[in-house]
Design a protein around this motif. Structure first.
Motif, short mmCIF file in Angstrom:
data_model
loop_
_atom_site.label_atom_id
_atom_site.label_comp_id
_atom_site.label_asym_id
_atom_site.label_seq_id
_atom_site.Cartn_x
_atom_site.Cartn_y
_atom_site.Cartn_z
N LEU A 117 -45.46 -79.97 -59.33
CA LEU A 117 -44.30 -80.15 -58.45
C LEU A 117 -44.78 -80.60 -57.08
O LEU A 117 -45.86 -80.19 -56.63
N GLY A 118 -44.00 -81.44 -56.42
CA GLY A 118 -44.24 -81.69 -55.01
C GLY A 118 -44.16 -80.40 -54.23
O GLY A 118 -43.52 -79.43 -54.65
N ASP A 119 -44.83 -80.36 -53.08
CA ASP A 119 -45.02 -79.08 -52.40
C ASP A 119 -43.71 -78.37 -52.05
O ASP A 119 -43.58 -77.16 -52.25
N GLN A 120 -42.73 -79.10 -51.55
CA GLN A 120 -41.50 -78.41 -51.14
C GLN A 120 -40.67 -77.95 -52.34
O GLN A 120 -40.04 -76.89 -52.31
N GLN A 121 -40.68 -78.73 -53.39
CA GLN A 121 -39.99 -78.30 -54.61
C GLN A 121 -40.69 -77.10 -55.24
O GLN A 121 -40.03 -76.22 -55.80
N ALA A 122 -42.01 -77.06 -55.14
CA ALA A 122 -42.74 -75.90 -55.66
C ALA A 122 -42.37 -74.64 -54.89
O ALA A 122 -42.23 -73.56 -55.47
N ALA A 123 -42.22 -74.78 -53.56
CA ALA A 123 -41.80 -73.62 -52.77
C ALA A 123 -40.38 -73.19 -53.14
O ALA A 123 -40.08 -71.99 -53.17
N LEU A 124 -39.50 -74.15 -53.43
CA LEU A 124 -38.14 -73.81 -53.86
C LEU A 124 -38.19 -73.00 -55.15
O LEU A 124 -37.47 -72.00 -55.30
N ALA A 125 -39.05 -73.41 -56.08
CA ALA A 125 -39.21 -72.66 -57.32
C ALA A 125 -39.88 -71.31 -57.06
O ALA A 125 -39.48 -70.29 -57.62
N GLY A 126 -40.91 -71.30 -56.21
CA GLY A 126 -41.60 -70.06 -55.89
C GLY A 126 -40.72 -69.04 -55.20
O GLY A 126 -40.95 -67.83 -55.30
N GLN A 127 -39.68 -69.52 -54.51
CA GLN A 127 -38.70 -68.64 -53.85
C GLN A 127 -37.55 -68.29 -54.79
O GLN A 127 -36.59 -67.66 -54.36
N ALA A 128 -37.65 -68.69 -56.05
CA ALA A 128 -36.63 -68.40 -57.07
C ALA A 128 -35.25 -68.90 -56.65
O ALA A 128 -34.23 -68.23 -56.87
N CYS A 129 -35.20 -70.10 -56.06
CA CYS A 129 -33.92 -70.70 -55.65
C CYS A 129 -33.38 -71.55 -56.80
O CYS A 129 -33.32 -72.79 -56.71
N PHE A 130 -32.98 -70.88 -57.87
CA PHE A 130 -32.53 -71.57 -59.07
C PHE A 130 -31.02 -71.70 -59.15
O PHE A 130 -30.49 -72.37 -60.04
N ASP A 131 -30.31 -71.04 -58.23
CA ASP A 131 -28.85 -71.11 -58.22
C ASP A 131 -28.38 -72.18 -57.24
O ASP A 131 -29.00 -72.40 -56.19
N ILE A 132 -27.27 -72.81 -57.53
CA ILE A 132 -26.70 -73.80 -56.63
C ILE A 132 -26.38 -73.13 -55.29
O ILE A 132 -25.80 -72.05 -55.23
N GLY A 133 -26.82 -73.78 -54.20
CA GLY A 133 -26.57 -73.26 -52.86
C GLY A 133 -27.67 -72.39 -52.31
O GLY A 133 -27.68 -72.08 -51.11
N SER A 134 -28.63 -71.97 -53.14
CA SER A 134 -29.75 -71.17 -52.63
C SER A 134 -30.80 -72.11 -52.05
O SER A 134 -30.99 -73.23 -52.52
N GLY A 135 -31.47 -71.65 -50.98
CA GLY A 135 -32.39 -72.54 -50.31
C GLY A 135 -33.52 -71.83 -49.60
O GLY A 135 -33.50 -70.60 -49.43
N LYS A 136 -34.49 -72.61 -49.15
CA LYS A 136 -35.68 -72.08 -48.47
C LYS A 136 -36.15 -73.07 -47.42
O LYS A 136 -35.86 -74.27 -47.46
N CYS A 137 -36.92 -72.56 -46.46
CA CYS A 137 -37.60 -73.41 -45.50
C CYS A 137 -39.08 -73.06 -45.50
O CYS A 137 -39.44 -71.88 -45.37
N THR A 138 -39.91 -74.06 -45.66
CA THR A 138 -41.35 -73.88 -45.64
C THR A 138 -41.89 -74.33 -44.29
O THR A 138 -41.64 -75.46 -43.85
N TYR A 139 -42.64 -73.45 -43.64
CA TYR A 139 -43.25 -73.73 -42.35
C TYR A 139 -44.74 -73.99 -42.57
O TYR A 139 -45.56 -73.09 -42.49
N GLY A 140 -45.04 -75.23 -42.93
CA GLY A 140 -46.43 -75.62 -43.10
C GLY A 140 -46.82 -76.56 -41.99
O GLY A 140 -46.50 -76.33 -40.83
N THR A 141 -47.48 -77.65 -42.33
CA THR A 141 -47.75 -78.69 -41.33
C THR A 141 -46.45 -79.14 -40.70
O THR A 141 -46.32 -79.27 -39.49
N GLY A 142 -45.44 -79.39 -41.54
CA GLY A 142 -44.07 -79.64 -41.09
C GLY A 142 -43.19 -78.50 -41.52
O GLY A 142 -43.65 -77.51 -42.09
#
Length: 513
Positions: free
Chosen positions: A254-279
């Motif tokens: 997975l691309g990095d941000q999509q991997a974080a979405l999966a790692g945060q278990a955001c599998f439901d519509i409307g669930s979300g995450k923000c990754t604070y990495g380089t960007g």
């Protein structure tokens, strides 16, 4: 003796590569046994140009794998490298790689997602009036961020490579394809939909490379692009590596941000995450039907599982953790990024002092590649600690812009934001995010959710997990940051945001010719 299951995750990022080894014998409680990160050199050959050496990247990945395996072997009598059930890969997404088809050796430095060399090409495409078509097919905007215009630049500025591309002697892909090729001794050069959807060459509805898009960007043939597979699939098996045995399946990518979405278990519509990495990267699950944003957000593929695509809104701020690296490496006002919280806690910045972290242009929702970073509101009494606080607050305020755009597209408020990435370990940054945004900030026990998501996808790819629903219980909350919803705080929040909007306008005005 109970059966042991191990997964290896590679998180190939912009400034370093991280490897995790996880014990997934208890599928609901994966345990990280080792984490190793190795940084690599950044190349800046011209202003606003950013490059990586692919050999540097491979050295950082292979070295991290060797060290992580050695750490586990030294501490866990049950572990051997032959027991690794699968490998997951997650990676910086829009970075362009060019390799020789026969030798799989690099023919040019990787052109990094931050690189702005194709800005003029983007301006030309916009003038040609093709943005609406590109947006409809790809869900993206025309911007140097995406790898397609980087490839156009290569075709127009590197005649030797352009000729070899036309003759199909060179392959082009994203970092995942390069790593799969390296791990399999060149047997496979493949990608999946979340990475492919970041190229401006991929139709997100049809789930394949699009000939009209290739023609528009001057790409000679689909044959120079990677094979597209499911995100949870067998991409290849390891071969010819001194640090891993042959035959381990690469089973999740997975691309990095999509991997974080999966790692945060955001599998439901409307669930979300923000990754604070380089960007800083905000993603919100859309479900199985792509929705185009009315507020300058991107629509991207979240993942492809069982031949079914899932989509997400995405908003990106190009500089987040890199703002602290800038304070450390360029300005020299901190020695380590972790110092920033302690130094900035007892000083004030906004609404008097702002830092706009447009060091690589402005991403969503502004999309201004010409904007440059700035401190605004300086006076003779301004201290280094205030500059540090302004930098942290600038990261949080960028994310507030993304949240407001998401809320406008969704038609409702965001009540809780799941966060991850190295910079979210900073409590001051997370509390500022909660205060400025007026929502709860949920930090997980495992901050390495990007690598974790890749590992979970790898587990899905080998059948260790039966479906995405089985991954819901793998995420645990560590700390919840709550906003102060008093009248005084509401007034302060409004003042800060008003000043921030003026600061954004100022850097954009400065960038105009």
């Amino acid at each position: 003796m109970s059966e042991h299951h191990y997964l290896l995750a590679i998180d190939q990022g912009t400034t370093g590569s991280t490897v995790l080894i996880l014990d997934v014998s208890d599928k609901n409680r994966p345990e990280v046994l080792a984490k190793v990160t190795k940084e690599f050199k950044q190349y800046y050959p011209k202003p606003a140009w950013v490059e990586h050496d692919l050999d540097d990247i491979w050295e950082s990945v292979s070295g991290s794998i060797e060290e992580a395996c050695s750490l586990v072997e030294a501490s866990n009598v049950n572990f051997t490298r032959k027991q690794i059930d699968g490998i997951g890969i997650t990676n910086q997404r829009e970075t362009l790689c060019l390799v020789d088809r026969q030798t799989r050796r690099p023919v040019y430095r990787a052109i990094v997602w931050q690189c702005k060399r194709s800005a003029d090409i983007c301006s030309r495409l916009k003038a040609d009036g093709v943005e609406a078509l590109l947006r409809d097919k790809t869900g993206l905007l025309i911007d140097p961020y995406f790898s397609g215009t980087k490839l156009t630049w290569v075709m127009e500025n590197c005649p030797h490579i352009a000729r070899r591309l036309k003759e199909k002697e060179v392959l082009v892909g994203t970092i995942d394809a390069w790593l799969i090729s390296q791990l399999s001794q060149g047997v496979s050069f493949a990608t999946e939909a979340s990475n492919a959807s970041r190229t401006l060459l991929f139709d997100i509805r049809n789930g394949d490379w699009d000939q009209e898009l290739l023609d528009m960007l001057g790409v000679p043939s689909k044959d120079v692009l990677p094979e597209i597979k499911d995100s949870a699939d067998i991409f290849a098996t390891t071969k010819g590596l001194g640090f891993l045995p042959d035959g381990i399946p690469i089973s999740g990518v997975l691309g990095d941000q999509q991997a974080a979405l999966a790692g945060q278990a955001c599998f439901d519509i409307g669930s979300g995450k923000c990754t604070y990495g380089t960007g800083a990267f905000l993603l919100v699950n859309q479900g199985d039907k792509p929705i185009l944003s009315k507020n300058n957000l991107l629509t991207t593929v979240a993942w492809s599982v069982g031949g079914k695509l899932t989509y997400a809104f995405e908003g990106s701020a190009f500089i987040a953790g890199a703002a602290l690296q800038f304070l450390r490496d360029q300005l020299g006002i901190i020695e380590t990024a972790t110092q920033s919280e302690g130094l900035a806690t007892n000083v004030a910045a906004a609404p008097e002092l702002y830092f706009v972290p447009a060091l690589a242009g402005l991403g969503a929702p502004h999309w201004d590649p010409n904007a440059r970073g700035a401190f605004l509101g300086l006076n003779r009494g301004t201290t280094n600690n205030q500059l540090i606080r302004a930098a942290l607050e600038g990261v949080a305020l960028q994310v507030c812009d993304l949240i407001e755009a998401i809320e406008a597209d969704l038609g409702h408020k965001v009540e809780r934001l799941r966060v991850d990435g190295g910079a979210c370990a900073n409590n001051l940054l997370m509390q500022s995010q909660s205060e400025f945004g007026g929502f709860e900030v949920d930090r997980p026990l495992n901050l390495e959710t990007t690598a974790f998501g890749a590992a979970m996808m790898a587990g899905l790819g080998i059948g260790l997990y039966e479906s995405l629903d089985n991954l819901n219980n793998t995420r645990k909350c560590d700390k919840l940051f709550l906003p102060t919803n008093s009248d005084e705080m509401l007034k302060y929040r409004n003042e800060v945001k008003a000043g921030w909007k003026r600061a954004i306008q100022a850097v954009q005005m400065f960038a105009r010719n």
